[in-house]
Write a protein that holds these residues in place. Sequence first.
Motif, short mmCIF file in Angstrom:
data_model
loop_
_atom_site.label_atom_id
_atom_site.label_comp_id
_atom_site.label_asym_id
_atom_site.label_seq_id
_atom_site.Cartn_x
_atom_site.Cartn_y
_atom_site.Cartn_z
N ALA A 48 0.84 -1.20 0.00
CA ALA A 48 0.00 0.00 0.00
C ALA A 48 0.88 1.25 0.00
O ALA A 48 1.87 1.33 0.73
CB ALA A 48 -0.91 0.00 1.22
N LEU A 49 0.50 2.21 -0.81
CA LEU A 49 1.24 3.47 -0.91
C LEU A 49 0.46 4.63 -0.32
O LEU A 49 1.05 5.64 0.07
CB LEU A 49 1.57 3.77 -2.37
N VAL A 50 -0.88 4.49 -0.26
CA VAL A 50 -1.75 5.62 0.11
C VAL A 50 -2.74 5.19 1.18
O VAL A 50 -3.32 4.09 1.10
CB VAL A 50 -2.51 6.14 -1.14
N HIS A 51 -2.90 6.03 2.21
CA HIS A 51 -3.98 5.87 3.19
C HIS A 51 -5.21 6.61 2.65
O HIS A 51 -5.12 7.80 2.34
CB HIS A 51 -3.61 6.50 4.53
N ARG A 52 -6.34 5.94 2.57
CA ARG A 52 -7.56 6.58 2.07
C ARG A 52 -8.57 6.68 3.21
O ARG A 52 -8.86 5.69 3.86
CB ARG A 52 -8.17 5.78 0.93
#
Length: 298
Positions: A48-52
Amino acid sequence: MATDLNALATFVLVAEERSFRAAADRLGVTRSAVSQTIRRLEDAMGIALVHRTTRSVGLTEAGERLHADIAPSLADIRAATEATHQLGSGPRGQLRRAVSSIAESFLSGPLLTSFGMECPDVQLDVLVTDDEIDIVAYGYDAGVRLGEVIEQDMIAVPVSDPQRQLAVGAPGYLARRGTPIHPRELAAHRCIGWRPAPRAAPYRWEFTEAGQDFAVDVKPEATTNDMALMIRMAVAGGGITIGLEETFRPSIQRGELVPVLEEFCPFFPGFFLYYPSRQNMAPKLRAFVDHIRRNRRR
């Protein structure tokens, strides 16, 4: 794994904007297209690269590392391809700059307006911010700040005369409370201070005596991150405040504010346009640098 440069470029925009929607607006695509591109990139990398969340977008530890590693290289690629594309066609495209809010001489309008008339195919995008952002990592072509806070590996071009910090007060306030003779007397005065961010300490007021710099840790009755509000409060007799002389100059000329402690306020190098030292400078940035240099000679 094959490298998808378009996906990486989209990821850098999301990292800069902290928003899928804002990144989509810059790319001219839908929000869902950006989200799907990031999801494919994450699937390909296996992490994972992004926290949404429903309110914001942040980077994971892996995302922060990837952004730090690739953003400068992508900026160089953009500059090189744009320079190649623009050869023989003149400067064009969007010129993004991050400018300190106190750079009055730069933000007053004439310099930007005259450049726009000279280079009509260049679109100006100016972010006014006092955050010390990394212009390379965030995709800006250049920035404008005081020379003393610019990184040593940047090219810097002066855009203002020498500056000085000046303490000022309204004539009515000084008549009531007296005019301080030495900066340490400010402890007995009402002061209006500047705080760069909610959790940051108020700015310490800096002076020079006999060639030695020193700071006075005043206890402001009021603090704000808005210089215009500081000026209005000082003009209304709320106390003594401090800032760049050119910011106060209109109020001083109208007699609304009076300088104090001038002998303790020496001049220092002013504002500079700064940008990375790149072999392939984009024509739009080269045109702007040349425009500044011509106007500085007048």
